[in-house]
Design a protein around this motif. Sequence first.
Motif, PDB file in Angstrom:
ATOM      1  N   TYR A 258       2.572   1.772  -3.384  1.00 23.76           N
ATOM      2  CA  TYR A 258       1.598   2.245  -4.368  1.00 23.76           C
ATOM      3  C   TYR A 258       1.277   3.722  -4.133  1.00 23.76           C
ATOM      4  O   TYR A 258       1.161   4.508  -5.076  1.00 23.76           O
ATOM      5  CB  TYR A 258       0.319   1.402  -4.267  1.00 23.76           C
ATOM      6  CG  TYR A 258      -0.662   1.618  -5.392  1.00 23.76           C
ATOM      7  CD1 TYR A 258      -0.593   0.846  -6.551  1.00 23.76           C
ATOM      8  CD2 TYR A 258      -1.675   2.577  -5.293  1.00 23.76           C
ATOM      9  CE1 TYR A 258      -1.502   1.024  -7.580  1.00 23.76           C
ATOM     10  CE2 TYR A 258      -2.574   2.770  -6.315  1.00 23.76           C
ATOM     11  CZ  TYR A 258      -2.489   1.987  -7.456  1.00 23.76           C
ATOM     12  OH  TYR A 258      -3.388   2.188  -8.478  1.00 23.76           O
ATOM     13  N   TYR A 259       1.168   4.081  -2.859  1.00 22.69           N
ATOM     14  CA  TYR A 259       0.889   5.472  -2.510  1.00 22.69           C
ATOM     15  C   TYR A 259       2.020   6.388  -2.978  1.00 22.69           C
ATOM     16  O   TYR A 259       1.772   7.480  -3.510  1.00 22.69           O
ATOM     17  CB  TYR A 259       0.699   5.601  -1.006  1.00 22.69           C
ATOM     18  CG  TYR A 259       0.540   7.033  -0.542  1.00 22.69           C
ATOM     19  CD1 TYR A 259      -0.666   7.714  -0.700  1.00 22.69           C
ATOM     20  CD2 TYR A 259       1.610   7.709   0.061  1.00 22.69           C
ATOM     21  CE1 TYR A 259      -0.808   9.030  -0.282  1.00 22.69           C
ATOM     22  CE2 TYR A 259       1.472   9.021   0.485  1.00 22.69           C
ATOM     23  CZ  TYR A 259       0.268   9.676   0.310  1.00 22.69           C
ATOM     24  OH  TYR A 259       0.135  10.981   0.717  1.00 22.69           O
TER      25      TYR A 259
ATOM     26  N   ILE B 245      -6.655   2.325  -1.815  1.00 22.43           N
ATOM     27  CA  ILE B 245      -5.473   1.704  -2.426  1.00 22.43           C
ATOM     28  C   ILE B 245      -5.459   0.212  -2.163  1.00 22.43           C
ATOM     29  O   ILE B 245      -5.186  -0.594  -3.057  1.00 22.43           O
ATOM     30  CB  ILE B 245      -4.188   2.360  -1.889  1.00 22.43           C
ATOM     31  CG1 ILE B 245      -4.064   3.799  -2.385  1.00 22.43           C
ATOM     32  CG2 ILE B 245      -2.953   1.551  -2.310  1.00 22.43           C
ATOM     33  CD1 ILE B 245      -2.886   4.551  -1.801  1.00 22.43           C
TER      34      ILE B 245
ATOM     35  N   VAL C 152       0.833  -1.200   0.000  1.00 21.86           N
ATOM     36  CA  VAL C 152       0.000   0.000   0.000  1.00 21.86           C
ATOM     37  C   VAL C 152       0.869   1.251   0.000  1.00 21.86           C
ATOM     38  O   VAL C 152       0.628   2.196  -0.769  1.00 21.86           O
ATOM     39  CB  VAL C 152      -0.947   0.013   1.219  1.00 21.86           C
ATOM     40  CG1 VAL C 152      -1.679   1.349   1.319  1.00 21.86           C
ATOM     41  CG2 VAL C 152      -1.955  -1.131   1.125  1.00 21.86           C
TER      42      VAL C 152
ATOM     43  N   LYS D 259      -5.798   5.085   2.079  1.00 20.76           N
ATOM     44  CA  LYS D 259      -5.252   3.754   2.320  1.00 20.76           C
ATOM     45  C   LYS D 259      -6.241   2.646   1.953  1.00 20.76           C
ATOM     46  O   LYS D 259      -5.885   1.664   1.294  1.00 20.76           O
ATOM     47  CB  LYS D 259      -4.830   3.614   3.777  1.00 20.76           C
ATOM     48  CG  LYS D 259      -4.188   2.279   4.113  1.00 20.76           C
ATOM     49  CD  LYS D 259      -3.718   2.242   5.565  1.00 20.76           C
ATOM     50  CE  LYS D 259      -3.047   0.906   5.874  1.00 20.76           C
ATOM     51  NZ  LYS D 259      -2.557   0.864   7.278  1.00 20.76           N
TER      52      LYS D 259
ATOM     53  N   THR E 133      -7.889  -1.480  -4.383  1.00 25.44           N
ATOM     54  CA  THR E 133      -7.396  -1.493  -5.758  1.00 25.44           C
ATOM     55  C   THR E 133      -6.372  -2.606  -5.953  1.00 25.44           C
ATOM     56  O   THR E 133      -6.439  -3.368  -6.929  1.00 25.44           O
ATOM     57  CB  THR E 133      -6.752  -0.141  -6.118  1.00 25.44           C
ATOM     58  OG1 THR E 133      -7.748   0.881  -6.066  1.00 25.44           O
ATOM     59  CG2 THR E 133      -6.146  -0.177  -7.517  1.00 25.44           C
TER      60      THR E 133
END
Length: 241
Positions: A190-191, A211, A187, A208, A214
């Motif tokens: 990706y962030y 994400i 996470v 969060k 996803t």
Amino acid sequence: MKKWIIFALTITLAFVLAACGGDNEEDKTAEQDEQQEEGNTEDGGEKPDPVEITDEEKVDDGETVVSVNGEEIKGDRYNPAYLQLKTMNTQFNQDVNEDQLKKQTLDMLINQQLINQDAADKGIEVSKDDVQKEFDTIKKEGKDRLNTALEQFQLNEEQFKNMLRDNLITSQYLNAEFDIEVTDKEVEDYYKQMKEQNEEIGKLEDVKDRIKQTLKDEKTNEQLQKRVEKLKEDADVETMI
């Protein structure tokens, strides 16, 4: 999650199933998922112009288009699926010719049938009552939106219920067969990627959950495609058109 979103999930799932076993479609599918989600506002947004299919593109409702392990799929399922994919490709400005659309549609129907069959073998069942209950809830929570969607994709209620049944089976199948985990590090990574592309994305704690969902969806789609490919290797599939 409101039940009318099931229709959007059905449409999104169509792209996932059509992409199974084809060229690498992950980036395009992710982009389509994002655009589909953005378009699913409560008020329905602007009503797009309807997409038509020609007589040459249509198949007689009773004509068999493909056989999957002895189970025949006919034109009454092919035509709505073809129109669905054509409409979505048009909305996303994808340049797809008739031969490509036919292949996408057949792939989608084959892959869904393989999932349905494997789900049945594993004891996963969705009854007519289950479908009707879900449909009634969708209709109650968003009748106007449902009618708009049915009109846009030129579906009658029975055709929609068939698609809804497939979606409910697949949802139960995914929950039963795949135990998907997303780590905090995934996470955070990706962030960071999102932050590099958009400084105004907000704080990690604010996005969060989105994400994580996803990433879970991406992993689930990947596992689903692998499973369908394995099922297809062992399947007896005969295309008639």
